[in-house]
Write a protein that holds these residues in place. Sequence first.
Motif, PDB file in Angstrom:
ATOM      1  N   LYS A  44      -6.185  -3.195   4.775  1.00  0.00           N
ATOM      2  CA  LYS A  44      -5.569  -3.203   3.445  1.00  0.00           C
ATOM      3  C   LYS A  44      -6.030  -4.442   2.661  1.00  0.00           C
ATOM      4  N   ARG A  58     -22.767   2.939   8.694  1.00  0.00           N
ATOM      5  CA  ARG A  58     -22.971   4.396   8.739  1.00  0.00           C
ATOM      6  C   ARG A  58     -24.351   4.750   8.239  1.00  0.00           C
ATOM      7  N   GLY A  78      -4.460   6.383  14.882  1.00  0.00           N
ATOM      8  CA  GLY A  78      -5.332   5.275  14.475  1.00  0.00           C
ATOM      9  C   GLY A  78      -6.801   5.570  14.726  1.00  0.00           C
ATOM     10  N   TYR A 109      -9.890  -4.537   2.214  1.00  0.00           N
ATOM     11  CA  TYR A 109     -10.421  -3.172   2.165  1.00  0.00           C
ATOM     12  C   TYR A 109     -11.841  -3.116   1.602  1.00  0.00           C
ATOM     13  N   MET A 155      -3.800  -4.178   9.026  1.00  0.00           N
ATOM     14  CA  MET A 155      -3.455  -4.936   7.815  1.00  0.00           C
ATOM     15  C   MET A 155      -4.713  -5.457   7.118  1.00  0.00           C
ATOM     16  N   ASN A 184      -3.180   4.120  -1.121  1.00  0.00           N
ATOM     17  CA  ASN A 184      -4.007   4.106   0.084  1.00  0.00           C
ATOM     18  C   ASN A 184      -3.938   5.478   0.745  1.00  0.00           C
ATOM     19  N   TYR A 228     -18.568  -0.922   6.538  1.00  0.00           N
ATOM     20  CA  TYR A 228     -18.475   0.388   7.193  1.00  0.00           C
ATOM     21  C   TYR A 228     -19.571   1.320   6.660  1.00  0.00           C
ATOM     22  N   TYR A 267     -10.018   6.993  13.289  1.00  0.00           N
ATOM     23  CA  TYR A 267     -10.713   7.443  12.079  1.00  0.00           C
ATOM     24  C   TYR A 267     -12.112   7.959  12.406  1.00  0.00           C
ATOM     25  N   LEU A 307      -3.073   5.661   4.574  1.00  0.00           N
ATOM     26  CA  LEU A 307      -1.746   5.291   5.084  1.00  0.00           C
ATOM     27  C   LEU A 307      -1.044   6.548   5.592  1.00  0.00           C
ATOM     28  N   ARG A 356       2.282  -6.344   9.985  1.00  0.00           N
ATOM     29  CA  ARG A 356       3.016  -5.716   8.892  1.00  0.00           C
ATOM     30  C   ARG A 356       4.307  -6.505   8.635  1.00  0.00           C
ATOM     31  N   ASP A 369       3.644   0.424   3.048  1.00  0.00           N
ATOM     32  CA  ASP A 369       3.533  -0.689   3.993  1.00  0.00           C
ATOM     33  C   ASP A 369       3.458  -1.992   3.204  1.00  0.00           C
ATOM     34  N   ASP A 411       0.854  -1.178   0.000  1.00  0.00           N
ATOM     35  CA  ASP A 411       0.000   0.000   0.000  1.00  0.00           C
ATOM     36  C   ASP A 411       0.890   1.228   0.000  1.00  0.00           C
ATOM     37  N   TYR A 421       2.204  -6.011   3.370  1.00  0.00           N
ATOM     38  CA  TYR A 421       1.361  -6.957   4.119  1.00  0.00           C
ATOM     39  C   TYR A 421       1.143  -8.202   3.273  1.00  0.00           C
ATOM     40  N   VAL A 452      -4.674  -0.728  16.808  1.00  0.00           N
ATOM     41  CA  VAL A 452      -5.826  -0.987  15.947  1.00  0.00           C
ATOM     42  C   VAL A 452      -6.328   0.359  15.417  1.00  0.00           C
ATOM     43  N   ILE A 453      -7.176   0.311  14.393  1.00  0.00           N
ATOM     44  CA  ILE A 453      -7.794   1.529  13.877  1.00  0.00           C
ATOM     45  C   ILE A 453      -9.212   1.617  14.448  1.00  0.00           C
ATOM     46  N   ASP A 454      -9.509   2.758  15.079  1.00  0.00           N
ATOM     47  CA  ASP A 454     -10.848   2.992  15.606  1.00  0.00           C
ATOM     48  C   ASP A 454     -11.667   3.621  14.479  1.00  0.00           C
ATOM     49  N   LEU A 455     -12.645   2.862  13.940  1.00  0.00           N
ATOM     50  CA  LEU A 455     -13.290   3.295  12.696  1.00  0.00           C
ATOM     51  C   LEU A 455     -14.526   4.158  12.906  1.00  0.00           C
ATOM     52  N   PHE A 456     -15.414   3.732  13.791  1.00  0.00           N
ATOM     53  CA  PHE A 456     -16.730   4.373  13.792  1.00  0.00           C
ATOM     54  C   PHE A 456     -17.464   4.086  15.103  1.00  0.00           C
ATOM     55  N   LEU A 469     -13.438  11.172  10.953  1.00  0.00           N
ATOM     56  CA  LEU A 469     -13.685  11.306   9.513  1.00  0.00           C
ATOM     57  C   LEU A 469     -15.122  10.949   9.153  1.00  0.00           C
ATOM     58  N   ASN A 508     -15.804   9.577   6.190  1.00  0.00           N
ATOM     59  CA  ASN A 508     -15.709   8.413   5.305  1.00  0.00           C
ATOM     60  C   ASN A 508     -14.401   7.688   5.550  1.00  0.00           C
ATOM     61  N   LEU A 509     -14.398   6.419   5.159  1.00  0.00           N
ATOM     62  CA  LEU A 509     -13.146   5.671   5.188  1.00  0.00           C
ATOM     63  C   LEU A 509     -12.225   6.263   4.108  1.00  0.00           C
ATOM     64  N   PRO A 510     -10.940   6.522   4.421  1.00  0.00           N
ATOM     65  CA  PRO A 510     -10.039   7.025   3.378  1.00  0.00           C
ATOM     66  C   PRO A 510     -10.013   6.063   2.189  1.00  0.00           C
ATOM     67  N   LYS A 511      -9.930   6.644   0.993  1.00  0.00           N
ATOM     68  CA  LYS A 511      -9.993   5.803  -0.226  1.00  0.00           C
ATOM     69  C   LYS A 511      -8.730   4.972  -0.415  1.00  0.00           C
ATOM     70  N   ARG A 512      -8.935   3.834  -1.061  1.00  0.00           N
ATOM     71  CA  ARG A 512      -7.819   2.974  -1.421  1.00  0.00           C
ATOM     72  C   ARG A 512      -8.119   2.397  -2.791  1.00  0.00           C
TER      73      ARG A 512
END
Lengths: 281, 209
Positions: free
Chosen positions: B190, B204, A178, B193, B187, A221, B200, A180, A224, A246, A237, A157, A239, B83-87, A183, A185-189
């Motif tokens: 990714k 929402r 970490g 995704y 990870m 990503n 997600y 989000y 990232l 990672r 990164d 990524d 993976y 970890v990623i905290d999403l929502f 935000l 929206n989820l960042p685009k990838r």
Amino acid sequence: MKSTLTPIGVRDYSPEETEALSRLKQEILAQLSSSGYRRVLTPSLEFYETIRDGLGPKLAKQCIKFTDSHGQTLVLRPDHTAAIARSLSTRYSDESLPIRLAYVDPVFRKDPQRGETEEWQAGVEHIGDESIAADVAVIDQCIQCLKACGITDFGIDLGHTDVLASYSEDEQAALLDGDYTILDNLPKRGGIECLDEFPALKSLYQDIQSSGYIDDRVQANLGLVKDPSYYSGMIFDVYVPGYGKRLGSGGRYDGLLSRFGRDLPAVGFALDLGAIQEYLA
Amino acid sequence: MSPLVIAVAKGYLWTAYQECLAAQGIELDPKDTDSRKLSVRDRSGNFEFLIVRSTDVPVYVQEGAADLGIVGQDVLAENPADVIDLFPLPFAGCRLVLAALKGAAKTVPQNARVATKYIHLTQRYFYEHNTKITPIKLYGAIELAPSRGLSDYVTDLVVTGNTLKENGLVELETIFTSTATLIANPMSLKSKYTDISSYYTQLREHYAS
């Protein structure tokens, strides 16, 4: 009976495990050497006052410190890039650019859960070339090393420090942490279609695409992010699907060497040999 | 295709989350949810749920044993994980409050003994208020501690605050407000995704309407 155990964050290697680790190291070094990267060693001990300039705030906190016989604070080598950047201040002044260096040695860090740790890393420093071609070459080198280890289903990524800079100060702090939830929206990838707002990342991505040897395993990503006090351009990164850790990461850090008195751009990557070994096992 | 693996804190959070799943058309077999099974797949096979202790959810997600997790923000703040905290999800709301017996000083004096399950959050709160306390780690029945002379104050998780009142305690301050939250392994975010992104968005949209 007295305990005969090691601290949690370090380990012994049996002959078989040592053999497996040595094989990984040899495959990677053979690959790097064939591309003109020369291996260097830096000491396991550094002065904290000195090496700290080459560490981001998070890594500075993770240093394993102690006091030498003169009362100076020493650290076990927390990072190869910072140590090599430090070594550049007194060496390689006559060499033509770019300087290509490689390392395969452990780093020592404090982990909130595992305590004091020792982790084997293999990586490169590509010094004195600020071109996108150098970014692409380093990512390609990372891919060749993964293949040399026998890993084929990896993903990479790709990001850029410009992306983080486009957010507000509060959002930047949250993303680096970490978080989000700030935000909408989820960042685009994905591919090139995500990158219109980020010309530097877009042209890097295009160059990677047109270079041909990098396929759709490389995705852009926009989520990232890496410490902006350390990185200054392309970041990535590594993976593999189905494995939660990672395998490696890399990026450009053009401001780092100047902190040690050599104002040269640099880009590199580090692979986590422990994670690779665990994944392959 | 491998399912999205979601670790969920067992108990009232799992119960509340099942309502959310049902409303989204993600169907579970009642035979599974009524049993003591620790892992449950939905009918489509797109999701697998691991029903684990709340404090274990961040561990499962950090280590990649689960792609996503549903856990209280209080648990995540008390047990930081990579970890990623999403929502944030609008269920399982609760507060961490500071409480004491009637008549205790509203301003906590230096070196006061504070009984709590939430050592990390409690220490952070008092650190920010420049008050040095002696924390006393307990695993349950925190409300009992002041009346037995075990501590001068408590910090405890409350939904209504009734249990505190029943034990003769008075709420002095809210330290932390929490609901459930959706977290992700960095990870997985990714490698899976597309699946995570669509779930997600589904969540929402569900809570936006």
